[in-house]
Design an enzyme around this catalytic site. Sequence first.
Site, PDB file in Angstrom:
ATOM      1  N   HIS A 247      12.905  -2.348  -0.670  1.00 10.49           N
ATOM      2  CA  HIS A 247      12.099  -1.803  -1.764  1.00 10.49           C
ATOM      3  C   HIS A 247      12.893  -0.688  -2.450  1.00 10.49           C
ATOM      4  CE1 HIS A 247       8.952   0.179  -3.993  1.00 10.49           C
ATOM      5  NE2 HIS A 247       8.287  -0.951  -3.899  1.00 10.49           N
TER       6      HIS A 247
ATOM      7  N   GLY B 123       1.674  -2.749  -6.154  1.00 10.50           N
ATOM      8  CA  GLY B 123       1.512  -1.432  -5.543  1.00 10.50           C
ATOM      9  C   GLY B 123       0.153  -0.850  -5.851  1.00 10.50           C
ATOM     10  N   GLY B 124       0.108   0.018  -6.857  1.00 10.41           N
ATOM     11  CA  GLY B 124      -1.114   0.761  -7.171  1.00 10.41           C
ATOM     12  C   GLY B 124      -2.383  -0.074  -7.228  1.00 10.41           C
TER      13      GLY B 124
ATOM     14  N   TRP C 162       0.813  -1.222   0.000  1.00  9.94           N
ATOM     15  CA  TRP C 162       0.000   0.000   0.000  1.00  9.94           C
ATOM     16  C   TRP C 162       0.843   1.268   0.000  1.00  9.94           C
ATOM     17  CZ3 TRP C 162      -4.351  -1.107   4.206  1.00  9.94           C
ATOM     18  CH2 TRP C 162      -5.124  -2.177   3.763  1.00  9.94           C
ATOM     19  N   LYS C 163       2.132   1.135   0.264  1.00  7.52           N
ATOM     20  CA  LYS C 163       3.012   2.316   0.344  1.00  7.52           C
ATOM     21  C   LYS C 163       2.412   3.323   1.340  1.00  7.52           C
ATOM     22  CE  LYS C 163       4.648   1.149  -4.202  1.00  7.52           C
ATOM     23  NZ  LYS C 163       5.271   1.563  -5.461  1.00  7.52           N
TER      24      LYS C 163
ATOM     25  N   GLU D 270      12.070   2.084  -3.594  1.00  3.90           N
ATOM     26  CA  GLU D 270      11.816   3.460  -3.139  1.00  3.90           C
ATOM     27  C   GLU D 270      12.639   3.770  -1.903  1.00  3.90           C
ATOM     28  OE1 GLU D 270       7.546   3.115  -3.057  1.00  3.90           O
ATOM     29  OE2 GLU D 270       7.568   3.020  -5.252  1.00  3.90           O
TER      30      GLU D 270
ATOM     31  N   GLU E 265      11.630  -6.632  -8.754  1.00  7.12           N
ATOM     32  CA  GLU E 265      10.860  -5.468  -9.188  1.00  7.12           C
ATOM     33  C   GLU E 265      11.739  -4.552 -10.029  1.00  7.12           C
ATOM     34  OE1 GLU E 265       7.344  -4.692  -6.369  1.00  7.12           O
ATOM     35  OE2 GLU E 265       9.082  -3.743  -5.480  1.00  7.12           O
TER      36      GLU E 265
HETATM   37  P1  PGA Z   1       3.273  -0.812  -8.736  1.00  7.17           P
HETATM   38  O1  PGA Z   1       4.294  -0.930  -7.483  1.00  7.17           O
HETATM   39  O2  PGA Z   1       2.490  -2.083  -8.762  1.00  7.17           O
HETATM   40  O3  PGA Z   1       2.437   0.392  -8.436  1.00  7.17           O
HETATM   41  O4  PGA Z   1       4.128  -0.654  -9.948  1.00  7.17           O
HETATM   42  C1  PGA Z   1       4.939  -2.124  -7.190  1.00  7.17           C
HETATM   43  C2  PGA Z   1       5.807  -1.959  -5.967  1.00  7.17           C
HETATM   44  O5  PGA Z   1       6.416  -0.882  -5.820  1.00  7.17           O
HETATM   45  O6  PGA Z   1       5.925  -2.865  -5.126  1.00  7.17           O
END
Ligand code: PGA
Length: 256
Positions: free
Chosen positions: A96, A235-236, A11-12, A98, A168
């Site tokens: 991750h 993610g999204g 979910w970030k 990010e 990823e």
């Molecule tokens: P995304 O993100 O599905 O929005 O591309 C994946 C993730 O960062 O784990």
Amino acid sequence: MARKLIAAGNWKMNTTVEEGISLARKVAEASRNNKVLTILAVPHTHLFPVSKKIKASSGVRLAAQNCHHKTSGAFTGEISPAMISSLKITYVVIGHSERREYNHEDNALLALKTRAALDAGLKVIFCCGEALDIRKSDSHVAHVKNQLSESLFMLSATEMKNIVIAYEPIWAIGTGETATPEQAQEMHFAIREMLRKKYGKRVAENTSILYGGSVKGSNAAELFSQPDVDGGLVGGASLNADEFVTIVNSFGRKAG
Ligand code: PGA
């Protein structure tokens, strides 16, 4: 095949606690396929309230999105693996892209975090993957090998039972551009080969390797049908209950 099929939502930094509870409940109610393990990586603030609202029998497990590498101490704003496991949370996401980018987490630090998480009894979803320039220079496999060697391959074969790997590619995260099923399979196969060379056939065959990067309800089935793709880190699309449940139900014959 003993390895688990996993649909993990990341979910970030999204949703209020209330929204998170509602989303997790919808996912838990709909995720009744006991051949697929559903994991929700929720913000730290949500771990406790969400865990109280979803039934253990739903089979849905929660993950923290990060942890510190120390058990306790003067680290304002941080959260330790021991704190996470004290909530009876099963998983933590480590590495991750990010966090690698915005928080400058490097392979050495991620090795310490992984060590600390396992010592606290957590299972780790370890993320790896290359940026676009690395892919274009055709050094993506070497790059991922280096990430795994420097952060994971000091673990014992027994400890590897508690590791899930998420491949990823950075160029596919949040961009709408997904790796093709062939690109995903190529890397997943390469990762399994790395595991086989380092730990032998049993660990290689039993380790779940997830694909992440713009997984959606419309492309999950094709990605998950690849022989070495054991699920996704999403993610999204995990922020929409219906779409995420579609992804959970995209394993076809593998979950049949
Ligand atoms: P995304 O993100 O599905 O929005 O591309 C994946 C993730 O960062 O784990």
